[in-house]
Design a protein around this motif. Structure first.
Motif: not given
Length: 470
Positions: A342-367
């Motif tokens: 479960d901890n290893a899968f949580t690491d994966r979920s957290n890493a994906l959430l970080t990527v999603q957040t940065l992609v959203s941040e990029l989209s906001s900055l570009e806008s």
């Protein structure tokens, strides 16, 4: 204390039965199965440690209960020697665990033993130190069995380097939160961006509260926003295995409860046989002392044989239960491993959430840049303040893009770690469960034969009663 007194009483009763019922001392019973089957895939790695404290038991204090010297021995080729000795405190075990969690994200890292203050205050000092030693040794053996962690510098340093553990100590939660609070005003004013080297660790560390808030907002948006994120978990094979592991955890929990019921039933049968033997011993003693006729003495001798058989059966059940616990303990090990999964899968979920957040941040900055450029173009000669803001935003976009690339690489690394760990788990689980079942079945069959032999002998000695001969 009540359980301890009851155990002592039971042991005294068993000793009394054996002394009264058995004139001939038969040797200790040997199980036909001596130990669990070895993993056929590779020889098992060995790590052994013995806790030795320089203080006497009477003068051992709370501060040096954890300061134990660990003479270690191993057959792992990754180490420079087979025997070495270092002194470690429990806080250094905690440091090792935290460093492994940071360095090996996505791996199924064994969980360290908990530090129970209540147990240390309630238990006798010697018992507490020994219990902790056993827990730490079991933890080290699990680390040594991991094909990646056992080769790590962190693990080698912990076991071999003398003196204070030279690993970089993880900053405590309070200090990380304070650091995050100090940086927060500047981040709210747009004076700070996510550093690429920071995205390889989860935001929950508390060192970056602004990032934590952003990822929390992104998580809420993923769950309730109704808009599908640009990057999602698309590995169907992983999702299927994750679902199967959830089912496996439920099955392990159920089977573990059934195993505990089996052990309790075998223990009850052994105790009942012991009590039965004790009753026959008392009856035999009474008949011998009060016998007036030869037939009474004959029946007393037969009752003695019955008492001997019951005592032997009790001993057999006790040894059977001990072997059963050893074999079925693998169920508890795998149930505990599910927490690491479960901890290893949580690491994966957290890493994906970080990527999603940065992609959203990029989209906001570009806008924002696009809107500022449109507004600036409407003014003859341009708007210097807007142009300056556009340049700042472009710098932020560049830094955020670098952070996104690092986050994607970390996410892919964790995914690969998950994939290799799932393959290893499937391989080892099949071998371990096959070994457990073989050991359990051989053990049950072997002891069943011995018990049948004991009662066959009694049946042969008392067959006259079945024929109606007095």
């Amino acid at each position: 204390m009540m359980g301890h007194d009851q155990d002592s009483t039971d042991e005294d009763s068993h000793s009394q039965m054996e002394n009264l019922a058995l004139n001939d001392n038969f040797p200790p019973l040997q199980s036909s199965f001596n130990g669990a089957f070895q993993n056929p895939l590779s020889p098992p790695p060995e790590i052994s440690t013995t806790a030795i404290d320089d203080s006497s038991a009477e003068t051992l204090t709370q501060s040096n209960q954890n300061n134990i010297q660990n003479p270690n021995s191993t057959n792992l080729p990754e180490f420079e020697s087979t025997e070495f000795s270092v002194k470690r405190r429990f806080r250094e075990v905690v440091t090792l665990s935290e460093r492994l969690s940071e360095t090996f994200r996505g791996y199924f890292i064994p969980l360290r033993p908990d530090k129970s203050i209540m147990e240390s205050q309630m238990m006798q000092t010697n018992d507490f130190v020994e219990q902790r030693r056993v827990a730490i040794e079991k933890y080290l053996k699990k680390l040594a069995a991991h094909p990646v962690i056992r080769k790590s510098d962190e693990f080698k340093v912990f076991l071999q380097v003398e003196g204070r553990l030279p690993l970089v100590k993880t900053t405590d939660v309070a200090s990380r939160m304070l650091d995050g609070v100090v940086k927060l005003p500047g981040q709210l004013m747009g004076e700070s961006t996510v550093a690429p080297e920071e995205v390889v660790q989860p935001a929950r560390s508390g060192r970056d509260l602004f990032r934590l808030f952003k990822e929390l907002r992104q998580a809420v948006s993923n769950d309730w926003g109704g808009v599908k994120p640009t990057i999602v978990e698309e590995d169907k094979e992983f999702l299927e295995k994750k679902e199967k592991l959830n089912d496996l955890e439920l099955q392990l929990s159920n089977v573990s409860q059934q195993a505990e019921m089996l052990v309790k039933a075998q223990q009850d049968i052994g105790e009942t046989m012991g009590e039965l033997g004790l009753v026959f011993v008392k009856m035999t003693k009474f008949e011998f002392e009060e016998a007036l006729y030869e037939c009474q003495r004959t029946r007393a001798a037969d009752m003695k044989n019955m008492a001997t058989a019951a005592v032997k059966a009790s001993r057999l059940y006790r040894e059977l239960n001990s072997q059963t616990v050893k074999h079925l303990d693998k169920l508890h090990d795998y149930l505990g491993m599910m927490l690491s999964v479960d901890n290893a899968f949580t690491d994966r979920s957290n890493a994906l959430l970080t990527v999603q957040t940065l992609v959203s941040e990029l989209s906001s900055l570009e806008s924002r840049v696009e809107k500022l450029e449109v507004a600036s173009s409407k003014i003859f000669g341009g708007d210097k303040s807007r142009m300056r803001k556009i340049e700042e935003l472009k710098e932020a976009i560049k830094a955020t893009e670098d952070a996104r690339c690092c986050a994607v690489k970390e996410y892919e690394r964790i995914k690969e770690n998950n994939r290799s760990e799932l393959a290893r788990l499937d391989k080892e689980r099949q071998a371990d469960f096959l070994s457990m079942l073989k050991g359990f079945v051989v053990n049950q069959a072997g002891f069943a034969e011995k018990m049948a032999s004991v009662w066959e002998k009694v049946a042969e000695e008392t067959k006259e009663y079945g024929n109606g001969v007095s």
